[in-house]
Motif scaffolding. Sequence first.
Motif, short mmCIF file in Angstrom:
data_model
loop_
_atom_site.label_atom_id
_atom_site.label_comp_id
_atom_site.label_asym_id
_atom_site.label_seq_id
_atom_site.Cartn_x
_atom_site.Cartn_y
_atom_site.Cartn_z
N LEU A 77 0.82 -1.21 0.00
CA LEU A 77 0.00 0.00 0.00
C LEU A 77 0.86 1.26 0.00
O LEU A 77 0.48 2.28 -0.57
CB LEU A 77 -0.94 -0.01 1.20
CG LEU A 77 -2.02 -1.10 1.17
CD1 LEU A 77 -2.84 -1.08 2.45
CD2 LEU A 77 -2.92 -0.94 -0.05
N ALA A 78 2.04 1.19 0.64
CA ALA A 78 2.95 2.33 0.60
C ALA A 78 3.45 2.56 -0.82
O ALA A 78 3.61 3.71 -1.26
CB ALA A 78 4.13 2.08 1.54
N TYR A 79 3.67 1.49 -1.54
CA TYR A 79 4.10 1.61 -2.94
C TYR A 79 2.98 2.21 -3.81
O TYR A 79 3.23 3.08 -4.65
CB TYR A 79 4.52 0.25 -3.48
CG TYR A 79 4.76 0.23 -4.97
CD1 TYR A 79 5.76 1.00 -5.56
CD2 TYR A 79 3.96 -0.56 -5.80
CE1 TYR A 79 5.98 0.98 -6.93
CE2 TYR A 79 4.15 -0.57 -7.17
CZ TYR A 79 5.16 0.19 -7.73
OH TYR A 79 5.36 0.17 -9.09
N THR A 80 1.74 1.76 -3.57
CA THR A 80 0.62 2.29 -4.36
C THR A 80 0.31 3.74 -4.01
O THR A 80 -0.33 4.44 -4.81
CB THR A 80 -0.64 1.45 -4.15
OG1 THR A 80 -1.03 1.52 -2.77
CG2 THR A 80 -0.41 0.00 -4.54
N ALA A 81 0.76 4.19 -2.85
CA ALA A 81 0.48 5.57 -2.43
C ALA A 81 1.50 6.57 -2.95
O ALA A 81 1.35 7.77 -2.76
CB ALA A 81 0.43 5.64 -0.90
N GLU A 82 2.55 6.08 -3.61
CA GLU A 82 3.56 7.00 -4.15
C GLU A 82 2.97 7.85 -5.27
O GLU A 82 2.10 7.40 -6.02
CB GLU A 82 4.77 6.22 -4.65
CG GLU A 82 5.63 5.63 -3.55
CD GLU A 82 6.91 5.05 -4.09
OE1 GLU A 82 7.94 5.17 -3.42
OE2 GLU A 82 6.88 4.47 -5.19
N GLU A 83 3.47 9.06 -5.40
CA GLU A 83 3.00 9.96 -6.44
C GLU A 83 3.49 9.49 -7.81
O GLU A 83 4.50 8.79 -7.91
CB GLU A 83 3.50 11.39 -6.17
CG GLU A 83 2.95 12.00 -4.89
CD GLU A 83 1.43 12.14 -4.93
OE1 GLU A 83 0.89 12.37 -6.03
OE2 GLU A 83 0.79 11.99 -3.87
N VAL A 84 2.78 9.91 -8.82
CA VAL A 84 3.17 9.56 -10.19
C VAL A 84 4.52 10.19 -10.48
O VAL A 84 4.69 11.40 -10.30
CB VAL A 84 2.13 10.06 -11.21
CG1 VAL A 84 2.56 9.69 -12.63
CG2 VAL A 84 0.76 9.48 -10.89
N PRO A 85 5.52 9.39 -10.88
CA PRO A 85 6.85 9.97 -11.14
C PRO A 85 6.81 10.92 -12.32
O PRO A 85 6.14 10.67 -13.33
CB PRO A 85 7.73 8.74 -11.45
CG PRO A 85 6.76 7.69 -11.88
CD PRO A 85 5.49 7.94 -11.11
N ALA A 86 7.49 12.04 -12.17
CA ALA A 86 7.55 13.02 -13.26
C ALA A 86 8.41 12.49 -14.38
O ALA A 86 9.30 11.66 -14.17
CB ALA A 86 8.12 14.35 -12.73
N ALA A 87 8.11 12.93 -15.59
CA ALA A 87 8.91 12.52 -16.75
C ALA A 87 10.34 12.98 -16.55
O ALA A 87 10.60 14.10 -16.12
CB ALA A 87 8.34 13.14 -18.03
#
Length: 431
Positions: free
Chosen positions: A124-134
């Motif tokens: 769940l901590a992994y799924t809560a990470e923000e979308v990485p910027a390009a």
Amino acid sequence: MKQVNHRKLGKNILRLSLIILLAFSTSLSAQEGDPVNGKSLFNANCAACHQLDKKMTGPALRNVEQRLAEAEGLDREWLSSWIRNSSAMVKAGDPYANKIFNEYGGAAMTAYPQLSDQDISDILAYTAEEVPAAPAGVQIADAGQSSGSDGASMSNKVILGALAVLFALLAMALILVRQTLNRFAEAKGVDISETKGTPIWKAFIQNQFLVLVSVVVLLLASGYFVFGYFMQVGVDQGYQPVQPIHFSHKIHAGDNGIDCKYCHSSARVSKTSGIPSLNVCMNCHKSVYEVAPETATAEYSKEFYDGEIKKLYAAVGWDDADQKYTGDTQPVKWVRIHNLPDFAYFNHSQHVSVAGIECQTCHGPVEEMEIMYQHSSLTMGWCINCHRDTNVKVEDNAYYTKIHEELSKKYGVDKLTAAQMGGLECGKCHY
């Protein structure tokens, strides 16, 4: 006596406080998941059906805990129960569990009772990470590559221009030298007018020996080139057609290490290797809807590869948004590359399963080919040379046990070539 009781009570309260504090700190640490370990667990257990930002067999899981808490009022305890045994929750009549179950076509989620609370926290901590910027600098790198290619083309143009100027100067120099020599000759009174003689073609015709030699040389050269031309009839070595859907053997067999016989499964048991059906492609591409950015090259961009995957979806009638087949299919007219004459018999299973020959022996370094081409000539002479030079794999091969014993006595050798076992008999390939 009361003092003793007070002391015992104080000690018990202290112990209880420590236990509560320890449990509280443990729960806190459990809540703080490790996204690095969570990514590893996600890829091992969840990635077959889920992506973070895209609906697949199951829903997208980016910020799933937060979204469920805000929209449905469901907590981590509900999520843990769902992950460990979703079927039990559906049977128990849980409203949201049944909603998800029905929304995704009644596909039951695999149960993961082996995952601990900490494992679930990590996921769940992994799924809560923000979308990485390009990644910054991609455009810069592209610009650098394009400028490099422009620079290379510019340098080639400069070199060609310099050569053209040099040849022009040489031509002008020759003209000036000729004019200068003519002036010197006129000053010395030398007659430089050309005297007319017998034309060279007439002199050649009058010399019968030269005519005979020229005719013989011409006939020999013509026979050589005609023989070479006819020897290449039906030989398609280097043939590299453009396919309706671009398929990179370099990515599949090379970068991803997919066994050739996974796609060409009939090569193990059949005369032909077969063209894999599109269902075989969809075994992977149902989940793999785009290529990794590092796969792209200067010639083939990521957008190009992703577009070819969309061609596959259109051919099989796959709706990537709804994750289901529409039934609207289109045939893919693959262009055949390797094609033996009808009068030549070749059995893939005999060579692949019995002889244990690797695919690259005949088809070349397939794992390095971006576009597949015919590597070998596949001529009769090529096959015969292979039969003469290749030792048959007879060790631990029950197929050859008896024949190996008999032929070893006949030829007095420990190893046998395919030719010694009848591999040069006409009827083996022509019947």
